[in-house]
Design a protein around this motif. Structure first.
Motif, PDB file in Angstrom:
ATOM      1  N   GLN A 434      51.190  56.830  36.761  1.00  0.00           N
ATOM      2  CA  GLN A 434      49.899  56.252  37.141  1.00  0.00           C
ATOM      3  C   GLN A 434      50.085  55.384  38.385  1.00  0.00           C
ATOM      4  O   GLN A 434      51.112  54.707  38.523  1.00  0.00           O
ATOM      5  CB  GLN A 434      49.330  55.389  36.012  1.00  0.00           C
ATOM      6  N   PRO A 435      49.131  55.379  39.307  1.00  0.00           N
ATOM      7  CA  PRO A 435      49.273  54.548  40.511  1.00  0.00           C
ATOM      8  C   PRO A 435      49.220  53.065  40.177  1.00  0.00           C
ATOM      9  O   PRO A 435      48.511  52.641  39.268  1.00  0.00           O
ATOM     10  CB  PRO A 435      48.084  54.973  41.378  1.00  0.00           C
ATOM     11  N   ILE A 436      49.990  52.281  40.936  1.00  0.00           N
ATOM     12  CA  ILE A 436      49.994  50.830  40.808  1.00  0.00           C
ATOM     13  C   ILE A 436      49.334  50.256  42.054  1.00  0.00           C
ATOM     14  O   ILE A 436      49.763  50.515  43.175  1.00  0.00           O
ATOM     15  CB  ILE A 436      51.441  50.290  40.689  1.00  0.00           C
ATOM     16  N   SER A 437      48.289  49.478  41.852  1.00  0.00           N
ATOM     17  CA  SER A 437      47.570  48.912  42.998  1.00  0.00           C
ATOM     18  C   SER A 437      47.531  47.389  42.979  1.00  0.00           C
ATOM     19  O   SER A 437      46.970  46.776  43.889  1.00  0.00           O
ATOM     20  CB  SER A 437      46.140  49.448  43.041  1.00  0.00           C
ATOM     21  N   SER A 438      48.095  46.772  41.934  1.00  0.00           N
ATOM     22  CA  SER A 438      48.120  45.311  41.891  1.00  0.00           C
ATOM     23  C   SER A 438      49.366  44.849  41.164  1.00  0.00           C
ATOM     24  O   SER A 438      49.971  45.583  40.382  1.00  0.00           O
ATOM     25  CB  SER A 438      46.861  44.764  41.201  1.00  0.00           C
ATOM     26  N   LEU A 439      49.741  43.619  41.433  1.00  0.00           N
ATOM     27  CA  LEU A 439      50.905  43.003  40.793  1.00  0.00           C
ATOM     28  C   LEU A 439      50.462  41.728  40.081  1.00  0.00           C
ATOM     29  O   LEU A 439      49.459  41.131  40.446  1.00  0.00           O
ATOM     30  CB  LEU A 439      51.962  42.660  41.860  1.00  0.00           C
ATOM     31  N   PRO A 440      51.220  41.285  39.058  1.00  0.00           N
ATOM     32  CA  PRO A 440      52.480  41.851  38.593  1.00  0.00           C
ATOM     33  C   PRO A 440      52.280  43.042  37.647  1.00  0.00           C
ATOM     34  O   PRO A 440      51.202  43.214  37.068  1.00  0.00           O
ATOM     35  CB  PRO A 440      53.121  40.676  37.850  1.00  0.00           C
ATOM     36  N   CYS A 441      53.328  43.828  37.491  1.00  0.00           N
ATOM     37  CA  CYS A 441      53.323  44.948  36.543  1.00  0.00           C
ATOM     38  C   CYS A 441      53.735  44.425  35.167  1.00  0.00           C
ATOM     39  O   CYS A 441      54.745  44.843  34.592  1.00  0.00           O
ATOM     40  CB  CYS A 441      54.278  46.043  37.006  1.00  0.00           C
ATOM     41  N   SER A 442      52.953  43.509  34.647  1.00  0.00           N
ATOM     42  CA  SER A 442      53.265  42.884  33.359  1.00  0.00           C
ATOM     43  C   SER A 442      52.922  43.840  32.215  1.00  0.00           C
ATOM     44  O   SER A 442      52.111  44.763  32.393  1.00  0.00           O
ATOM     45  CB  SER A 442      52.482  41.583  33.212  1.00  0.00           C
ATOM     46  N   PRO A 443      53.505  43.655  31.040  1.00  0.00           N
ATOM     47  CA  PRO A 443      53.238  44.571  29.927  1.00  0.00           C
ATOM     48  C   PRO A 443      51.758  44.789  29.618  1.00  0.00           C
ATOM     49  O   PRO A 443      51.354  45.943  29.421  1.00  0.00           O
ATOM     50  CB  PRO A 443      53.985  43.907  28.765  1.00  0.00           C
TER      51      PRO A 443
END
Length: 454
Positions: A434-443
């Protein structure tokens, strides 16, 4: 109360490329939170966002946005991680879309000597291509990707600065000495000053004692920041040591009754070019009382020519799709140091920057109430990476010398925090599909993405 948060941001990136991988245009719209008063690091964000790429058509807009939150403060490479995260994620997405390896895609478009930057100067000799080649041949990049693991790669750029530095070197009658400088040591810089002075004077580094003093003892120095200290204060140390060498030659000449031009000084020893006489630095210092007094060298400079630094990071991340928990499986940081004066301290800078960037990408986040009050103002609620959370950060030092420094130094302190955001973001995206468009990548965010996909 003495500081503030890094600037939250929103970025919109558009990139055009031909199917052969040639980037034709890049556009960015960057919004940076300033807090309750104007003054975000939007400027450096605009300067750095596309600098790793040699592209003719560039357009960048930056906005300094005042919001009902605490005033932001500088945080390692202020402004650059935010904008370059967005740009590098888009670059990776585009490389995947046209079917090119992310390193090959970057090599085809990499900034190099002569590249026109969006913020003004054309680049001199820089090390991005060398970093990409080192990444391409690294054991990490050539290792198979384990099951349920995603791999991400990203580049990063920081311009570095010079500025004012002042140094005094005093020699003692026994040939030992003291280096007095005004740049606080926050990463091992005193050892680097010691080593540079020792190289010029031809003595053991242990014979020189570096001291960080205040302006009652040494002239003004700009702050330790901007990755300037080893470059600029190091340049002042070299100049002060060279001042001492000239004095040592003059003292030896007086003892031999020749001119200073008839004296050579190499490896800590003065040589009489019109005879066979020799005097060590310690012997000249021992006779200093008879030849004019004790020997001191000084330099007060405004250093120019700080060589910009590029880095490339590779990250492998495993994601537990039941909980959203992420684990960094392997991480490699590659960066151009110009010349690594103290290699183990340089590796430490690479590793420290990588860990801060990993924390930013995976967990670190300020949570505010609707009234702008931070709700997680403690390390129980604000999660930073621990040593037990991470594998050893593999560091690869690339050395493409900066011609403006006597030893070729480039600042290394800040560049290392920039690539981790997109390297981690891409690795997570690859792991979950899946694309990541924001941070953080938290659980919670990862779980939300996974649930939405199903």
């Amino acid at each position: 109360r003495a500081s503030g948060p890094a600037s939250a941001s929103q970025s919109r990136i558009k990139i055009g490329a031909k199917m052969d991988g040639t980037i034709t245009a890049m556009q960015a719209t960057l919004h940076y939170e300033a807090g309750a008063f104007q003054g975000s690091p939007m400027g450096p964000g605009c300067m750095t966002v596309f600098t790793p790429y040699d592209v003719e058509n560039l357009y960048v807009e930056g906005f300094d946005v005042v919001v009902n939150k605490p005033k932001v403060a500088a945080y390692r490479a202020p402004g650059a991680p935010q904008s370059e995260f967005a740009a590098e994620m888009a670059v990776n997405e585009l490389a995947k879309k046209i079917g090119m390896d992310p390193i090959e895609f970057r090599l085809k478009n990499a900034a190099k000597e002569g590249t026109q930057t969006i913020y003004g100067p054309k680049l001199k000799v820089v090390g991005l291509v060398a970093c990409l080649e080192a990444a391409k041949s690294s054991p990490h990049y050539n290792a198979p990707i384990p099951e349920n693991v995603g791999r991400g790669l990203a580049a990063g750029f920081w311009f570095n600065i010079g500025g004012q530095s002042s140094v005094i070197i005093n020699l003692n009658p026994d040939g030992t000495g003291t280096i007095i400088e005004g740049s606080p040591d926050i990463g091992g810089s005193r050892a680097s000053m010691q080593m540079m002075a020792a190289e010029i004077l031809g003595v053991a580094p242990s014979s020189l004692n570096p001291i960080v003093a205040d302006t009652e003892h040494v002239a003004y120095n700009q702050t330790t920041g901007g990755s300037r200290t080893t470059f600029a204060t190091g340049m002042a140390v070299v100049e002060a040591a060279e001042d001492i060498v000239e004095q040592l030659k003059a003292r030896a000449a007086a003892m031999w009754n020749v001119t200073a031009e008839q004296v050579d000084f190499t490896d800590g020893v003065a040589h009489n070019l019109s005879g066979e006489d020799q005097l060590t630095l310690a012997e000249i210092c021992a006779s200093a009382e008879k030849t004019g007094g004790q020997i001191s060298g000084r330099a007060n400079i405004n250093a120019r020519g700080a060589g910009p630094s590029f880095a490339v990071h590779i990250c492998d991340i495993k994601v537990d799709k039941e909980t959203g928990k992420t684990d960094v499986v392997r991480y490699t940081a590659i960066q151009d140091a110009g010349k690594a004066i103290h290699p183990s301290y340089v590796e430490g800078q690479f590793q420290g920057g990588a860990v801060q960037g990993i924390g930013w990408a995976l967990n670190e986040e300020y949570v505010y109430s609707k009234d702008g009050i931070m709700e997680n103002a403690g390390f129980l609620d604000y999660r930073i990476p621990l040593a037990s959370d991470l594998p050893e950060i593999e560091a690869i030092i690339v050395e493409v010398p900066n011609s403006f420094h006597p030893f070729g130094v480039r600042g290394v302190g800040e560049t290392g925090i920039i690539p981790p955001l997109a390297a981690v973001g891409t690795a997570v995206a690859e792991a979950i599909g899946q694309p990541i468009s924001s941070l953080p990548c938290s659980p919670p965010k990862i779980l939300k993405l996974l649930m939405a996909a199903h």
